[in-house]
Design a protein around this motif. Structure first.
Motif, short mmCIF file in Angstrom:
data_model
loop_
_atom_site.label_atom_id
_atom_site.label_comp_id
_atom_site.label_asym_id
_atom_site.label_seq_id
_atom_site.Cartn_x
_atom_site.Cartn_y
_atom_site.Cartn_z
N LYS A 145 25.98 -121.64 -74.61
CA LYS A 145 25.77 -122.13 -73.25
C LYS A 145 25.35 -120.98 -72.34
CE LYS A 145 29.22 -125.86 -73.37
NZ LYS A 145 30.47 -126.39 -72.76
N GLU A 146 24.65 -121.33 -71.28
CA GLU A 146 24.34 -120.38 -70.22
C GLU A 146 25.01 -120.86 -68.94
OE1 GLU A 146 20.62 -117.80 -68.38
OE2 GLU A 146 20.19 -119.65 -69.49
N ILE A 147 25.75 -119.99 -68.31
CA ILE A 147 26.54 -120.34 -67.14
C ILE A 147 25.99 -119.60 -65.92
CG2 ILE A 147 28.83 -120.22 -66.08
CD1 ILE A 147 29.98 -120.26 -68.93
N THR A 148 25.78 -120.31 -64.84
CA THR A 148 25.35 -119.70 -63.58
C THR A 148 26.25 -120.18 -62.44
OG1 THR A 148 23.82 -121.47 -62.93
CG2 THR A 148 22.97 -119.76 -64.42
N ARG A 149 26.05 -119.60 -61.27
CA ARG A 149 26.82 -120.02 -60.09
C ARG A 149 26.60 -121.49 -59.78
NH1 ARG A 149 25.40 -114.76 -58.69
NH2 ARG A 149 27.08 -113.46 -57.83
N THR A 150 25.40 -121.96 -60.01
CA THR A 150 25.08 -123.34 -59.65
C THR A 150 25.34 -124.33 -60.78
OG1 THR A 150 22.76 -122.90 -60.24
CG2 THR A 150 23.38 -122.68 -57.91
N SER A 151 25.11 -123.91 -62.04
CA SER A 151 25.29 -124.85 -63.15
C SER A 151 26.75 -125.14 -63.44
CB SER A 151 24.61 -124.31 -64.42
OG SER A 151 25.32 -123.17 -64.92
N ASP A 152 27.61 -124.15 -63.27
CA ASP A 152 29.04 -124.35 -63.53
C ASP A 152 29.83 -123.35 -62.69
OD1 ASP A 152 31.60 -124.76 -64.55
OD2 ASP A 152 30.87 -125.20 -66.55
N PRO A 153 29.99 -123.62 -61.40
CA PRO A 153 30.62 -122.65 -60.50
C PRO A 153 32.04 -122.28 -60.87
CG PRO A 153 30.33 -124.78 -59.42
CD PRO A 153 29.56 -124.85 -60.69
N ASP A 154 32.82 -123.23 -61.43
CA ASP A 154 34.20 -122.91 -61.77
C ASP A 154 34.29 -121.94 -62.94
OD1 ASP A 154 35.37 -124.38 -59.75
OD2 ASP A 154 35.55 -126.20 -60.94
N LEU A 155 33.46 -122.16 -63.95
CA LEU A 155 33.48 -121.24 -65.09
C LEU A 155 32.87 -119.89 -64.73
CD1 LEU A 155 32.75 -123.08 -68.46
CD2 LEU A 155 34.77 -121.77 -67.77
N PHE A 156 31.81 -119.88 -63.94
CA PHE A 156 31.22 -118.61 -63.49
C PHE A 156 32.27 -117.81 -62.72
CE2 PHE A 156 28.66 -115.89 -60.73
CZ PHE A 156 27.65 -115.46 -61.58
N PHE A 157 32.97 -118.48 -61.84
CA PHE A 157 34.06 -117.88 -61.08
C PHE A 157 35.12 -117.30 -62.00
CE2 PHE A 157 38.25 -118.52 -59.02
CZ PHE A 157 38.08 -117.82 -57.83
N ALA A 158 35.51 -118.05 -63.01
CA ALA A 158 36.60 -117.63 -63.90
C ALA A 158 36.20 -116.49 -64.82
CB ALA A 158 37.07 -118.82 -64.73
N TRP A 159 34.99 -116.56 -65.38
CA TRP A 159 34.54 -115.51 -66.29
C TRP A 159 34.49 -114.15 -65.59
CZ3 TRP A 159 33.28 -114.78 -71.36
CH2 TRP A 159 33.22 -115.90 -72.19
N LEU A 160 34.03 -114.13 -64.34
CA LEU A 160 33.83 -112.86 -63.64
C LEU A 160 35.03 -112.56 -62.75
CD1 LEU A 160 30.03 -113.19 -62.81
CD2 LEU A 160 31.11 -111.90 -64.67
N GLY A 161 36.08 -112.06 -63.39
CA GLY A 161 37.25 -111.63 -62.65
C GLY A 161 38.53 -112.36 -62.96
N GLY A 162 38.49 -113.37 -63.83
CA GLY A 162 39.68 -114.19 -64.04
C GLY A 162 40.63 -113.67 -65.09
N SER A 163 40.19 -113.64 -66.33
CA SER A 163 41.07 -113.30 -67.45
C SER A 163 40.17 -112.90 -68.61
CB SER A 163 41.94 -114.50 -67.82
OG SER A 163 42.93 -114.17 -68.77
#
Length: 514
Positions: A178-196
């Motif tokens: 999968k490719e994740i961006t701010r617009t395509s999946d904001p929750d996962l983009f948010f989580a990947w960059l700084g979450g865990s």
């Protein structure tokens, strides 16, 4: 546990020749006997490609195993390793073809893999006359670095490495690309960059915007090496505190001060795990370009123009020289060349176990509250004695002010924490094995600088790349993330990304929502 059928890369069971060397990473010598930081995977897999990764995920899912993901293996607490029931997926050499690191000049974008080190990445950017903020440790790899922020020398002027990410290429818990961006999946983009980090899937590549040297002509940099002197250190840290306290300090400037005990005293004398790996397995350990140095203070300073009317204040640089031991004079160079001078060329600071601390503060009164004398005293206690079995590695850097991009990038779709912080302080004690108690007591005294009456911060603020203390992230979530709603958003993202616990290899993970 058995090896995984069909995997074309190398696999190591605990009984295999070379297993003990291949499981080695930055934290191994520190936590090798700590039951809360088990670093003995039941299987190590070094995949050749994405198909190998998919086979590992399918095996883990079918056999109820968890996967720890290693890129460079430099996480302070060893969170990129795991225990005997689980698998370590080592992608440090998986994606290293010419297609895995590409600059697209027409759109000013770089696509990079997780398998490249910061030293390699920095050199590649320089060849293309572009730059981006990133850290200073040459052998840290991009995978963990970008997920935990990518703190570095250009933090005020340009923000974090992760702030520049446009998309993430991942393999999820079902083995789907999968490719994740701010617009395509904001929750996962948010989580990947700084979450865990490493707990949402397998990151293979990411794309990010970069900055052109040509857009910032007139950039200046200074690296000054001072022989260690307590009074000189006090003056330099005073300048740093004054800059940090000034809410209106221009965005154009960054300043970082490092303090190191002498590097020559341990060469070949201790014979520990790190020392053995450096000599016997440099292909695993890495290479050191500066094996010997005196007790010293290193000052990194730079100025970057953002428009034709920007002019440098040369006093900013002049006050940092102060009867230097060695320096490159203030150099006018393209920023991509200056950033190469900020790279620390050794694999690790000292070939010893450590007690590490990284603190953040939002204080704007460090120069008035006695912090300067306090922190200089704490560092001098370790650096001044020549033969006390303890070695200091400390780094103090400004990040704040209303003009800082570290601050202004808050709310940009990532979850990197504590964006209102004004300064970051890493203050580490590398010690002989017999001096662990003394090192821990020294660090505990430093911890008194945090809290209601603390000299540095009235709040315990930590970063995922600089973890310490409890290895149970859920029990100390409020030290790594600002508030409960944010943490619960991350928990929900984890439940969706990791419903079967495949990417839960240890306790240093955001908890999955119920």
């Amino acid at each position: 546990m058995a090896t995984i059928s069909g995997v074309t890369g190398t696999q190591f069971l605990p009984t295999a020749v070379g297993y003990d060397d291949e499981r080695y990473q930055y934290a191994t010598s520190t936590y090798k006997d700590d039951p809360s930081h088990v670093m003995k995977p039941g299987l190590i897999v070094q995949p050749l490609d994405k198909d190998d990764i998919k086979k590992v995920i399918a095996f883990a899912k079918a056999n109820k195993k968890a996967i720890a993901i290693r890129t460079g293996g430099h996480q302070y607490s060893g969170a990129s390793s795991t225990g005997p029931d689980n698998i370590q997926l080592d992608v440090s050499n998986t994606f290293r073809s010419t297609e895995d690191l590409v600059y697209f000049e027409e759109v000013n974008k770089v696509r990079a893999s997780v398998s490249h080190s910061l030293g390699e990445f920095n050199a590649f950017l320089g060849q293309n006359h572009v730059f981006v903020p990133h850290g200073q440790c040459t052998h840290v790899h991009l995978g963990g670095h970008v997920q935990t922020g990518g703190y570095g020398q250009l933090g005020r002027s340009f923000g974090l490495l992760g702030d520049h990410v446009l998309s993430l290429e991942i393999i999820d818990h079902d083995g789907q690309e999968k490719e994740i961006t701010r617009t395509s999946d904001p929750d996962l983009f948010f989580a990947w960059l700084g979450g865990s980090p490493g707990n949402f899937g397998v990151l293979t590549h990411f794309s990010l915007e970069v900055h052109r040297d040509a857009d910032h002509l007139g950039s200046l940099g200074l690296r000054v090496l001072h022989l260690y002197d307590k009074d000189k250190l006090r003056k330099l840290v005073g300048h740093l505190a004054a800059m940090s306290d000034d809410e209106n300090f221009p965005r154009n400037y960054d300043l970082c001060i490092s303090v190191l005990s002498a590097g020559y005293d341990i060469m070949g004398l201790l014979g520990g795990l790190d020392e053995r790996m450096r000599f016997e397995h440099p292909e695993i350990f890495g290479t050191d370009d500066n094996p010997v140095w005196p007790r010293m203070i290193v000052v990194y300073a730079q100025y970057v123009p953002f428009g034709p009317d920007d002019k440098p204040n040369m006093h900013f640089f002049e006050q940092l020289k102060m009867g230097h031991w060695f320096q490159s004079e203030v150099r006018k160079k393209p920023m991509s060349e200056l950033t190469a001078g900020w790279i620390f060329r050794n694999t690790r600071e000292f070939d010893l176990p450590y007690v590490k601390r990284t603190y953040l503060t939002k204080s704007k009164t460090l120069g008035k509250d006695g912090w300067v004398d306090w922190v200089v005293g704490r560092m001098d206690e370790i650096v001044e004695p020549l033969f006390n079995g303890q070695w200091l590695s400390a780094q103090l850097q400004c990040f704040g002010g209303k003009n800082s991009m570290f601050t202004r990038n808050a709310g940009n779709g990532t979850s990197y924490s504590w964006r209102d912080s004004t300064m970051c302080m890493t203050i580490d004690n590398f010690h002989e094995p017999g001096k662990k108690a003394e090192a821990e007591a020294w660090a505990a005294k430093n911890d008194e600088g945090i809290g209601a009456n603390g000299k540095f911060s009235n709040q315990d603020r930590r970063v995922l790349w600089g973890s310490y203390g409890s290895f149970d992230l859920d029990s100390v979530w409020n030290k790594y993330h600002e508030d409960r709603p944010k943490y619960e958003r991350l928990m929900k993202a984890r439940k969706l990304a990791d419903p079967d616990g495949i990417f839960t290899p240890n306790t240093f993970c955001v908890k999955r929502a119920a």
